[in-house]
Design an enzyme around this catalytic site. Structure first.
Site, PDB file in Angstrom:
ATOM      1  N   GLU A 186      47.207  46.972  36.911  1.00 45.68           N
ATOM      2  CA  GLU A 186      47.709  46.583  35.584  1.00 45.68           C
ATOM      3  C   GLU A 186      48.197  47.774  34.763  1.00 45.68           C
ATOM      4  OE1 GLU A 186      44.572  44.064  34.009  1.00 45.68           O
ATOM      5  OE2 GLU A 186      45.376  42.359  35.105  1.00 45.68           O
ATOM      6  N   GLU A 389      45.330  38.205  41.467  1.00 45.98           N
ATOM      7  CA  GLU A 389      44.285  37.823  40.510  1.00 45.98           C
ATOM      8  C   GLU A 389      44.688  36.527  39.836  1.00 45.98           C
ATOM      9  OE1 GLU A 389      42.894  40.554  37.519  1.00 45.98           O
ATOM     10  OE2 GLU A 389      43.055  42.265  38.867  1.00 45.98           O
TER      11      GLU A 389
HETATM   12  C1  BGP Z   1      42.260  41.753  34.781  1.00 42.05           C
HETATM   13  C2  BGP Z   1      41.573  42.889  35.477  1.00 42.05           C
HETATM   14  C3  BGP Z   1      40.324  42.543  36.166  1.00 42.05           C
HETATM   15  C4  BGP Z   1      39.594  41.386  35.567  1.00 42.05           C
HETATM   16  C5  BGP Z   1      40.412  40.263  35.036  1.00 42.05           C
HETATM   17  C6  BGP Z   1      39.662  39.226  34.226  1.00 42.05           C
HETATM   18  O1  BGP Z   1      42.946  42.228  33.688  1.00 42.05           O
HETATM   19  O2  BGP Z   1      42.409  43.528  36.413  1.00 42.05           O
HETATM   20  O3  BGP Z   1      39.613  43.721  36.366  1.00 42.05           O
HETATM   21  O4  BGP Z   1      38.306  41.488  35.314  1.00 42.05           O
HETATM   22  O5  BGP Z   1      41.436  40.765  34.249  1.00 42.05           O
HETATM   23  O6  BGP Z   1      39.335  39.753  32.973  1.00 42.05           O
HETATM   24  P1  BGP Z   1      37.897  39.644  32.351  1.00 42.05           P
HETATM   25  O7  BGP Z   1      36.954  40.237  33.339  1.00 42.05           O
HETATM   26  O8  BGP Z   1      37.966  40.415  31.080  1.00 42.05           O
HETATM   27  O9  BGP Z   1      37.664  38.190  32.128  1.00 42.05           O
END
Ligand code: BGP
Length: 490
Positions: A186, A389
């Site tokens: 990201e 993701e």
């Molecule tokens: C993305 C990241 C992850 C992740 C996901 C969910 O931005 O790459 O590392 O955790 O988001 O976010 P969160 O854990 O804040 O719910």
């Protein structure tokens, strides 16, 4: 869409990040990285727990805070069992990051830490043993802290060389085993969360916190160095293992930003907002800085310093696939300042989206946005796409060993896979689909355990207690069936 099929060899699986699952934060020679001094990269984004000691930024952990990521879900010691659980769902791919500070604990050593490499040797061999394609992120918000203390982070050009040494070390070591590399997780969050995403700190004279007085020029400078480092990673990948692929990774929920109405100012505003995110893939996938960003540099006097050869490297070594996260969409209005978090952009509410993830997170659910993002990206770049993701965080607690029923997760998954089929039908080339957090891990944004994405439950809680016991949720069997039939039955 009855005759649309997921391709043969589609990479079904899931994704995690070392700093959110491994724990063992100071074991076997590892030293701290940027996420070790924060409880949530959004929550602590502007005020990481470091202080100026007169000469350096040094770690300054607070006694009253629970740094869950320091032990996380103890994946470091339990990965064999955890990967067996993933294999039980039939995973064809598993994404994790190599924690840079396990391999080069300070980041600037000449030789790597053998104990760190040994850990990843076995982790990667275990994935291969189960027939999973390892998808490896080289830095998932994991710049070694020493590179911040000693060099001021990615605004310092020296980090390019340190990163290249690390990249060549792991690419050489895992040659023939890892076919899918990703450079910076990201990277397009550099402006939003500069400490975590771009390892940026400022001159201590400016203020109390490490980011007081941050300028746009500093962030563009860090990005430029990361772009050159990205190009050098692509180069290393081609030289070391020509059959491997090196992708870019962006938070592209941002691309699913819709104008609030057809007012041309809202349409243009939406376009300009999205362009701030396309910027990263425009550079790394097209191989040059676009005119629109050069105009920004001119107008705001914030151009990064470059050296001879930088632009040639960026031109010659572009990424060969686009990996991205997608969680939700957002709505742009010219009257409201856009914000963002780990899920993507935050604008005004979308009245057409009735469903949301549970409070306090309340992320709107928009599967069509997923298809829209795939189409936009494929039309613009014509490169293979890899959604690495996608998922939903729910607040769940196992009671008396009863299987957790998580129909909201099953529904979210089903809707998004249908949307992905739609994108395939629209002509997109999609390499695979990785669910975010197939086993509960520590949240990146808020640093909590309470926000659970897993098909597998982990007994650990926000205050740090828990026995780390793993158990399957109902969604585990659903995803297993989806994979077994290659997504034909959703
Ligand atoms: C993305 C990241 C992850 C992740 C996901 C969910 O931005 O790459 O590392 O955790 O988001 O976010 P969160 O854990 O804040 O719910």
């Amino acid at each position: 869409m009855t005759n649309v099929k997921f391709p043969d060899n589609f990479l079904w699986g899931g994704a995690v990040a070392a700093n959110q699952c491994e724990g063992a934060w100071l074991e076997d020679g590892k030293l701290p990285n940027v996420t070790d001094v924060m409880v949530g990269i959004i929550k602590d984004g502007k005020t990481p727990d470091i202080k100026w000691d007169g000469q350096h930024w040094v770690m300054d952990l607070k006694e009253n805070k629970v740094y869950l990521s320091h032990d996380a879900i103890d994946f470091y010691h339990r990965y064999k069992d955890d990967l067996a659980l993933m294999a039980g769902m039939g995973f064809k791919a598993f994404r994790t990051s190599i924690s840079w500070a396990r391999i080069f604990p300070n980041g600037d050593e000449q030789t790597p830490n053998e104990a760190g490499l040994k850990y990843y040797d076995d982790l990667i061999d275990t994935m291969v043993h189960y027939g999973m394609e390892p998808v490896i992120t080289l830095s998932h918000y994991e710049t070694p802290l020493h590179l911040i203390s000693e060099y001021g982070g990615w605004t310092n050009r020296k980090l390019i060389g340190f990163f290249e040494r690390y990249v060549r070390t792991v690419m050489q070591r895992y040659k023939g085993k890892v076919k899918y590399w990703l450079t910076f997780n990201e990277i397009n969050n550099a402006f939003k969360i500069p400490f975590a995403a771009a390892g940026v700190v400022v001159d201590p004279a400016q203020g109390e916190h490490a980011l007081d007085g941050l300028t746009n020029q500093m962030v563009y400078q860090a990005c430029h160095h990361m772009f050159v480092a990205n190009a050098l990673a692509v180069k290393a990948c081609k030289e070391i293992d020509p059959s491997a692929h090196c992708g870019v990774m962006c938070s592209f929920s941002h691309i699913a930003t819709y104008p609030i109405n057809p007012d041309p100012d809202n349409v243009l505003g939406t376009h300009l907002f999205k362009r701030n995110h396309y910027f990263y893939t425009d550079v790394m996938c097209r191989g040059h800085y676009p005119n629109y960003i050069k105009r920004v540099w001119e107008k705001e006097n914030c151009a990064p310093t470059m050296e001879d050869g930088d632009l040639q490297l960026i031109h010659d070594y572009t990424n060969d696939y686009i990996a991205f996260s997608y969680y939700r969409s957002s709505v742009f209005s010219k009257d409201v300042e856009m914000k963002s978090d780990t899920g993507g952009a935050i604008g005004v509410d979308n009245p057409y989206l009735k469903e949301k993830s549970p409070a306090p997170w309340s992320w709107p659910i928009d599967a069509t946005g997923f298809r829209y993002v795939c189409d936009e990206l494929y039309d613009r770049y014509e490169l293979p796409l890899f959604p690495v993701e996608n998922g939903i965080g729910l607040d769940e607690t196992e009671v008396d060993g009863q299987t957790i029923q998580d129909p909201a997760r099953v529904k979210y998954l089903k809707m998004h896979l249908e949307a992905l089929k739609g994108a395939i039908d629209d002509g997109c080339e999609i390499l695979g689909y990785l669910w975010w957090g197939p086993i509960d891990i520590v949240s990146a944004g808020t640093g909590e355990m309470k926000k659970r994405y897993g098909f597998v439950y982990v007994d650990r809680f926000n205050d740090g207690h828990g026995d780390y016991h793993r158990s399957k949720k109902a969604s585990y069997d659903y995803y297993k069936k989806v994979i077994a039939f290659n997504g034909e039955e959703l």
